[in-house]
Scaffold this active site. Structure first.
Site, PDB file in Angstrom:
ATOM      1  CD  GLU A  13      21.441 -15.325  89.729  1.00 33.27           C
ATOM      2  OE1 GLU A  13      22.108 -14.390  89.244  1.00 33.27           O
ATOM      3  OE2 GLU A  13      20.955 -16.220  89.041  1.00 33.27           O
ATOM      4  CG  ASN A  30      27.396 -19.926  87.777  1.00 31.45           C
ATOM      5  OD1 ASN A  30      27.205 -20.770  86.909  1.00 31.45           O
ATOM      6  ND2 ASN A  30      26.813 -18.739  87.771  1.00 31.45           N
ATOM      7  NE  ARG A  52      22.819 -20.222  87.403  1.00 32.86           N
ATOM      8  CZ  ARG A  52      22.916 -19.702  86.177  1.00 32.86           C
ATOM      9  NH1 ARG A  52      24.092 -19.531  85.630  1.00 32.86           N
ATOM     10  NH2 ARG A  52      21.844 -19.356  85.523  1.00 32.86           N
ATOM     11  NE  ARG A  97      19.632 -15.967  76.214  1.00 31.65           N
ATOM     12  CZ  ARG A  97      19.645 -16.168  77.527  1.00 31.65           C
ATOM     13  NH1 ARG A  97      18.537 -16.499  78.165  1.00 31.65           N
ATOM     14  NH2 ARG A  97      20.753 -16.042  78.211  1.00 31.65           N
TER      15      ARG A  97
END
Ligand code: AMP
Length: 403
Positions: A386, A11, A93, A243
């Site tokens: 993941e 990743n 990923r 965010r």
């Protein structure tokens, strides 16, 4: 067919490379680690082999190639080098797969070129992913390398959910639509939740709340994703660590025209200085819970705004699905913050959603149900994985390709 049973999952982020070496025979992590501050001062590599002590080295990495070579050397020192015949594939990923990549994909020059074409819609993520792929291919040109896309699980969104209600020609010209992210996690967690209920994914409808530093919700009907909260970029939707999630797009015009901020300044504001951080100065839920417990009003507001947004999405996705079998919490906040789970589900008995206070307070790394047996909807906590999902998908693809 290759005899290898191991998959290296990579990743590559903008300044880091995370990795895990997984044996697909039993899902064991043979090694895991992180190279950070790539291309910056203060580089560091932390490597943890399964059969040995954690090793940490401070060393500069000029670029991703240097970082990946250091990772390869650490693996080799444990007899797990990239040249090992047991290695079946490298799984990468990749954040944005656009409309083309809706499944794990064997990487070729042509695939890489297409991932590069998507950089304008994922400028922060795809370039690092591409570099990781290029370097890994250079190190092991003969080994199958598989891209697993964060957007892929959401490719099943119906057109009316994927389209923004804007002029279609303009949207299509600029590839503006809702792609969704965290797909590998939503896929893994929705399937694990079905297993926890003793059902097949096709038999259940679940709402997944992936609450990490980035956060997103999805509605999964019979194993198929039908709605998700992130959009063209990972900015839409829930209140996140830094965010904003949803804002009126008019806020952008206003800040530009009236506030005099440039587009780049507004981008940085909404992506890096908003969310929990913008509301109370902290983006770590542990700190917010501590401050809120001490009566801090800003922390209480941030917590309430975070929970309120989640409840709005939960209600909306309940309506999208019609029938819900499970609400599933995952990622850093979802797996660990019992007060968030309790607040999100409070007062929803009418929808069949109830949290058992005692079960919810138990700390565990295992998938578990935290609702009482009588509740119509199961509330579950499922740790996301993941890396395992990427390894599974890469391994399955390599084997199907060879069969
Ligand atoms: P992730 O992106 O999934 O690694 O999640 C990271 C976030 O999880 C952190 O920024 C924290 O806000 C949150 N987190 C981690 N551990 C806890 C905890 N024990 N209690 C509350 N929040 C936590």
């Amino acid at each position: 067919m290759s005899a290898g049973t191991r998959v290296l999952v990579l990743n590559a982020g903008s300044s880091s490379v995370k990795y895990q070496l997984i044996d697909m025979l039993d899902g064991a992590r043979l090694a895991a680690g992180l190279a950070e501050r790539v291309g910056e001062p203060g580089g560091r590599l932390v490597h943890t082999p399964r059969d040995g002590a954690r090793r940490e080295a401070l060393r500069p990495f000029e670029d991703h190639a240097a970082a990946l070579e250091a990772v390869a050397a650490e693996l080799a020192a444990d007899g797990l080098g990239l040249d090992s015949p047991e290695l079946a594939a490298i799984g990468h990923r990749v954040v944005h797969g656009g409309r083309r990549f809706t499944a794990p994909t064997l990487i070729t020059d042509e695939v890489l070129a297409e991932v590069r074409r998507l950089v304008p819609v994922a400028p922060l993520h795809n370039p690092a992913n591409i570099t990781g792929i290029e370097v890994a291919r250079r190190l092991r040109p003969d080994l199958p390398q598989v891209a697993v896309f964060d957007t892929a699980f959401h490719a099943t969104l119906p057109e009316y959910a994927a389209r923004y209600a804007i002029d279609r020609a303009v949207a299509d010209e600029h590839r503006v639509r809702r792609y969704g992210f965290h797909g590998t996690s939503h896929q893994y967690v929705s399937r694990a939740a079905a297993a926890l209920l003793g059902k097949e994914p096709a038999e259940v409808n679940v709402i997944v709340l992936h609450l990490g530093n980035g956060a997103s919700a999805s509605a999964v009907a019979g194993g198929v994703c039908v709605e998700t909260s992130m959009g063209l970029t990972p900015l839409e939707g829930l209140v996140m660590g830094t965010r904003s999630g949803d804002v009126d797009p008019g806020v952008v015009f206003h800040l530009h025209r009236v506030g005099g901020l440039t587009i780049d300044e507004i981008d940085a504001l909404l992506n890096r200085r908003s969310g929990l951080l913008g509301l109370c100065g902290d983006n770590d839920m542990r700190e917010i819970l501590r401050r809120r417990g001490e009566g801090d009003a800003d922390a209480a507001l941030a917590f309430d705004a975070y929970v309120h947004r989640l409840r709005k999405y939960l209600g909306a996705y309940y309506a999208v699905l019609g029938r819900v079998d499970a609400v599933v919490f995952t990622a850093g906040v979802g797996e660990n913050a019992a007060p968030v789970r309790e607040a999100v589900c409070a007062g929803l008995e009418g929808l069949g959603i109830v949290v058992d206070t005692e079960l919810n307070a138990v700390r565990s790394g295992d998938p578990r149900i935290v609702s009482p047996a009588y509740a119509r909807v199961a509330v579950a906590v499922v740790p996301t994985d993941e890396e395992l999902e990427i390894a599974r998908q890469a391994f399955a693809l390599v084997h199907t390709a060879e069969d």
